[in-house]
Design a protein around this motif. Structure first.
Motif, PDB file in Angstrom:
ATOM      1  N   VAL A 149      -0.573   2.777   0.606  1.00 16.71           N
ATOM      2  CA  VAL A 149       0.944   2.798   0.642  1.00 16.71           C
ATOM      3  C   VAL A 149       1.514   3.068  -0.782  1.00 16.71           C
ATOM      4  O   VAL A 149       0.711   3.089  -1.774  1.00 16.71           O
ATOM      5  CB  VAL A 149       1.167   1.253   0.829  1.00 16.71           C
ATOM      6  CG1 VAL A 149       0.834   0.072  -0.262  1.00 16.71           C
ATOM      7  CG2 VAL A 149       2.798   0.959   1.132  1.00 16.71           C
ATOM      8  N   ALA A 150       2.817   3.549  -0.655  1.00 19.19           N
ATOM      9  CA  ALA A 150       3.375   4.169  -1.658  1.00 19.19           C
ATOM     10  C   ALA A 150       4.433   3.111  -2.100  1.00 19.19           C
ATOM     11  O   ALA A 150       5.073   2.532  -1.280  1.00 19.19           O
ATOM     12  CB  ALA A 150       3.865   5.554  -1.632  1.00 19.19           C
ATOM     13  N   PHE A 151       4.701   2.847  -3.247  1.00 18.58           N
ATOM     14  CA  PHE A 151       5.660   1.818  -4.023  1.00 18.58           C
ATOM     15  C   PHE A 151       6.682   2.664  -4.746  1.00 18.58           C
ATOM     16  O   PHE A 151       6.231   3.190  -5.602  1.00 18.58           O
ATOM     17  CB  PHE A 151       5.152   0.766  -4.715  1.00 18.58           C
ATOM     18  CG  PHE A 151       4.388  -0.225  -3.873  1.00 18.58           C
ATOM     19  CD1 PHE A 151       5.095  -1.112  -3.217  1.00 18.58           C
ATOM     20  CD2 PHE A 151       3.061  -0.247  -3.660  1.00 18.58           C
ATOM     21  CE1 PHE A 151       4.242  -2.043  -2.257  1.00 18.58           C
ATOM     22  CE2 PHE A 151       2.338  -0.962  -2.968  1.00 18.58           C
ATOM     23  CZ  PHE A 151       2.847  -1.988  -2.246  1.00 18.58           C
ATOM     24  N   GLY A 152       8.054   2.430  -4.517  1.00 22.05           N
ATOM     25  CA  GLY A 152       9.026   3.146  -5.335  1.00 22.05           C
ATOM     26  C   GLY A 152       9.504   2.599  -6.564  1.00 22.05           C
ATOM     27  O   GLY A 152      10.193   2.959  -7.285  1.00 22.05           O
ATOM     28  N   ASP A 153       8.998   1.194  -6.704  1.00 21.46           N
ATOM     29  CA  ASP A 153       9.332   0.553  -8.115  1.00 21.46           C
ATOM     30  C   ASP A 153       8.631   1.310  -9.294  1.00 21.46           C
ATOM     31  O   ASP A 153       7.510   1.842  -9.292  1.00 21.46           O
ATOM     32  CB  ASP A 153       8.560  -0.942  -8.067  1.00 21.46           C
ATOM     33  CG  ASP A 153       8.847  -1.775  -6.988  1.00 21.46           C
ATOM     34  OD1 ASP A 153      10.013  -1.621  -6.274  1.00 21.46           O
ATOM     35  OD2 ASP A 153       8.216  -2.645  -6.352  1.00 21.46           O
ATOM     36  N   LEU A 154       9.296   1.348 -10.329  1.00 18.77           N
ATOM     37  CA  LEU A 154       9.032   1.739 -11.459  1.00 18.77           C
ATOM     38  C   LEU A 154       8.423   0.910 -12.460  1.00 18.77           C
ATOM     39  O   LEU A 154       8.936   0.274 -13.172  1.00 18.77           O
ATOM     40  CB  LEU A 154      10.248   2.571 -12.121  1.00 18.77           C
ATOM     41  CG  LEU A 154      11.030   3.498 -11.331  1.00 18.77           C
ATOM     42  CD1 LEU A 154      12.044   4.183 -12.311  1.00 18.77           C
ATOM     43  CD2 LEU A 154       9.820   4.612 -11.138  1.00 18.77           C
ATOM     44  N   LEU A 155       7.038   1.192 -12.800  1.00 22.06           N
ATOM     45  CA  LEU A 155       5.934   0.454 -13.695  1.00 22.06           C
ATOM     46  C   LEU A 155       5.288   1.239 -14.175  1.00 22.06           C
ATOM     47  O   LEU A 155       5.076   2.571 -14.106  1.00 22.06           O
ATOM     48  CB  LEU A 155       5.005  -0.442 -12.732  1.00 22.06           C
ATOM     49  CG  LEU A 155       5.707  -1.366 -11.790  1.00 22.06           C
ATOM     50  CD1 LEU A 155       4.560  -2.328 -10.777  1.00 22.06           C
ATOM     51  CD2 LEU A 155       6.545  -2.452 -12.206  1.00 22.06           C
TER      52      LEU A 155
ATOM     53  N   ASN B 186       6.650   4.873 -13.665  1.00 29.76           N
ATOM     54  CA  ASN B 186       6.556   5.698 -12.414  1.00 29.76           C
ATOM     55  C   ASN B 186       6.182   4.686 -11.258  1.00 29.76           C
ATOM     56  O   ASN B 186       5.983   3.638 -11.193  1.00 29.76           O
ATOM     57  CB  ASN B 186       5.299   6.650 -12.456  1.00 29.76           C
ATOM     58  CG  ASN B 186       5.580   7.852 -13.633  1.00 29.76           C
ATOM     59  OD1 ASN B 186       6.503   8.551 -13.174  1.00 29.76           O
ATOM     60  ND2 ASN B 186       4.852   7.919 -14.666  1.00 29.76           N
ATOM     61  N   SER B 187       6.568   5.496 -10.072  1.00 25.69           N
ATOM     62  CA  SER B 187       6.178   4.696  -8.800  1.00 25.69           C
ATOM     63  C   SER B 187       4.561   4.790  -8.695  1.00 25.69           C
ATOM     64  O   SER B 187       4.118   5.290  -9.496  1.00 25.69           O
ATOM     65  CB  SER B 187       6.803   5.456  -7.649  1.00 25.69           C
ATOM     66  OG  SER B 187       6.556   6.870  -7.649  1.00 25.69           O
ATOM     67  N   PHE B 188       3.925   4.391  -7.658  1.00 25.50           N
ATOM     68  CA  PHE B 188       2.510   4.086  -7.490  1.00 25.50           C
ATOM     69  C   PHE B 188       2.094   4.280  -6.234  1.00 25.50           C
ATOM     70  O   PHE B 188       2.725   3.730  -5.276  1.00 25.50           O
ATOM     71  CB  PHE B 188       2.153   3.047  -8.487  1.00 25.50           C
ATOM     72  CG  PHE B 188       2.567   1.764  -8.012  1.00 25.50           C
ATOM     73  CD1 PHE B 188       1.797   0.749  -7.246  1.00 25.50           C
ATOM     74  CD2 PHE B 188       3.813   1.602  -8.499  1.00 25.50           C
ATOM     75  CE1 PHE B 188       2.417  -0.288  -6.783  1.00 25.50           C
ATOM     76  CE2 PHE B 188       4.364   0.122  -8.341  1.00 25.50           C
ATOM     77  CZ  PHE B 188       3.856  -0.883  -7.464  1.00 25.50           C
ATOM     78  N   ILE B 189       0.906   4.588  -6.045  1.00 27.24           N
ATOM     79  CA  ILE B 189       0.351   4.508  -4.540  1.00 27.24           C
ATOM     80  C   ILE B 189      -1.239   3.781  -4.971  1.00 27.24           C
ATOM     81  O   ILE B 189      -1.787   3.814  -5.653  1.00 27.24           O
ATOM     82  CB  ILE B 189      -0.215   5.994  -4.076  1.00 27.24           C
ATOM     83  CG1 ILE B 189       1.078   6.829  -4.280  1.00 27.24           C
ATOM     84  CG2 ILE B 189      -0.990   5.988  -3.052  1.00 27.24           C
ATOM     85  CD1 ILE B 189       0.586   8.492  -3.965  1.00 27.24           C
ATOM     86  N   CYS B 190      -1.045   2.706  -3.639  1.00 32.81           N
ATOM     87  CA  CYS B 190      -2.321   1.689  -3.845  1.00 32.81           C
ATOM     88  C   CYS B 190      -3.141   1.842  -2.810  1.00 32.81           C
ATOM     89  O   CYS B 190      -2.578   2.685  -1.570  1.00 32.81           O
ATOM     90  CB  CYS B 190      -1.659   0.356  -3.556  1.00 32.81           C
ATOM     91  SG  CYS B 190      -0.633  -0.263  -4.989  1.00 32.81           S
ATOM     92  N   GLN B 191      -4.394   1.832  -2.825  1.00 33.97           N
ATOM     93  CA  GLN B 191      -5.348   1.904  -1.685  1.00 33.97           C
ATOM     94  C   GLN B 191      -5.928   0.398  -1.505  1.00 33.97           C
ATOM     95  O   GLN B 191      -6.271  -0.441  -2.509  1.00 33.97           O
ATOM     96  CB  GLN B 191      -6.395   2.851  -1.921  1.00 33.97           C
ATOM     97  CG  GLN B 191      -7.315   2.568  -3.069  1.00 33.97           C
ATOM     98  CD  GLN B 191      -8.425   3.365  -3.553  1.00 33.97           C
ATOM     99  OE1 GLN B 191      -8.312   4.361  -2.964  1.00 33.97           O
ATOM    100  NE2 GLN B 191      -9.614   3.129  -3.856  1.00 33.97           N
ATOM    101  N   MET B 192      -6.499  -0.124  -0.338  1.00 30.90           N
ATOM    102  CA  MET B 192      -7.258  -1.053   0.073  1.00 30.90           C
ATOM    103  C   MET B 192      -8.037  -0.831   1.032  1.00 30.90           C
ATOM    104  O   MET B 192      -7.818  -0.339   1.909  1.00 30.90           O
ATOM    105  CB  MET B 192      -6.073  -2.277   0.465  1.00 30.90           C
ATOM    106  CG  MET B 192      -5.379  -2.023   1.442  1.00 30.90           C
ATOM    107  SD  MET B 192      -4.197  -3.505   1.748  1.00 30.90           S
ATOM    108  CE  MET B 192      -4.696  -4.181   3.222  1.00 30.90           C
ATOM    109  N   PRO B 193      -9.294  -1.544   0.964  1.00 36.59           N
ATOM    110  CA  PRO B 193     -10.332  -1.295   2.061  1.00 36.59           C
ATOM    111  C   PRO B 193      -9.751  -1.826   3.274  1.00 36.59           C
ATOM    112  O   PRO B 193      -9.105  -2.854   3.452  1.00 36.59           O
ATOM    113  CB  PRO B 193     -11.627  -1.930   1.529  1.00 36.59           C
ATOM    114  CG  PRO B 193     -10.949  -2.872   0.651  1.00 36.59           C
ATOM    115  CD  PRO B 193      -9.781  -2.429  -0.096  1.00 36.59           C
TER     116      PRO B 193
END
Length: 162
Positions: free
Chosen positions: A48-54, A154-161
């Motif tokens: 999932v991609a999040f647009g929040d800037l962190l 920046n925005s960020f992309i997370c992964q989960m199993p």
């Protein structure tokens, strides 16, 4: 499934995500039970991609809060890089997103999930000294990685199993 229950998926681009490439499957299909809504399934992982800037560290913590085993995204091959580039472009207005690649001890790059970092087959932009975290950059013709200061937002992309 009725038309009304599919409407949020249609509005959020699930059908578009299902055409990103072989191995990328939106939740509108049989992987709905594997990944939460708005996530993309790729080879045993939900992204999932999040647009929040962190900052990189803040993004790392946000991903870890999703579920056990979640982290910033590891890009395993060029196809995954293309799919995640499309995910970023289709779900946020951002051109760059933190990924789970960081320089350790000032010289060696490591993935946060412990995967081995390999330069091939990726076409990398030059890494700058003092820039110890990596973003997936989609501003060019195809996604690539760029080193940045870990304190940049920046925005960020997370992964989960699954």
């Amino acid at each position: 499934m009725g038309l009304i229950s599919d409407l949020p998926c249609l509005l959020s681009g699930c059908l578009l995500l299902s055409t990103l490439g072989e191995g990328a499957v939106a939740n509108k299909t049989s992987t709905r039970s594997r990944c939460p809504p708005d996530y993309v399934y790729i080879s045993g992982w939900c992204y999932v991609a999040f647009g929040d800037l962190l900052s990189w560290s803040e993004a790392y913590l946000e991903c870890a809060r999703l579920t056990e085993g979640a982290s910033l995204a590891t890009i395993r091959n060029e196809q995954d890089q293309q799919i995640l580039g499309h995910l970023l472009a289709s779900t946020t207005a951002r051109k760059q997103a933190w990924i789970g690649l960081r320089r350790s001890n000032g010289y060696r790059w490591v993935w946060v999930d412990g995967s081995r970092f390999r330069l091939q087959p990726f076409d990398l932009l030059p890494w700058s000294a003092g820039y110890d975290c990596a973003v997936l950059d989609t501003s060019g013709d195809s996604p690539t990685w760029v080193a940045e200061s870990c304190s940049n937002k920046n925005s960020f992309i997370c992964q989960m199993p699954t």
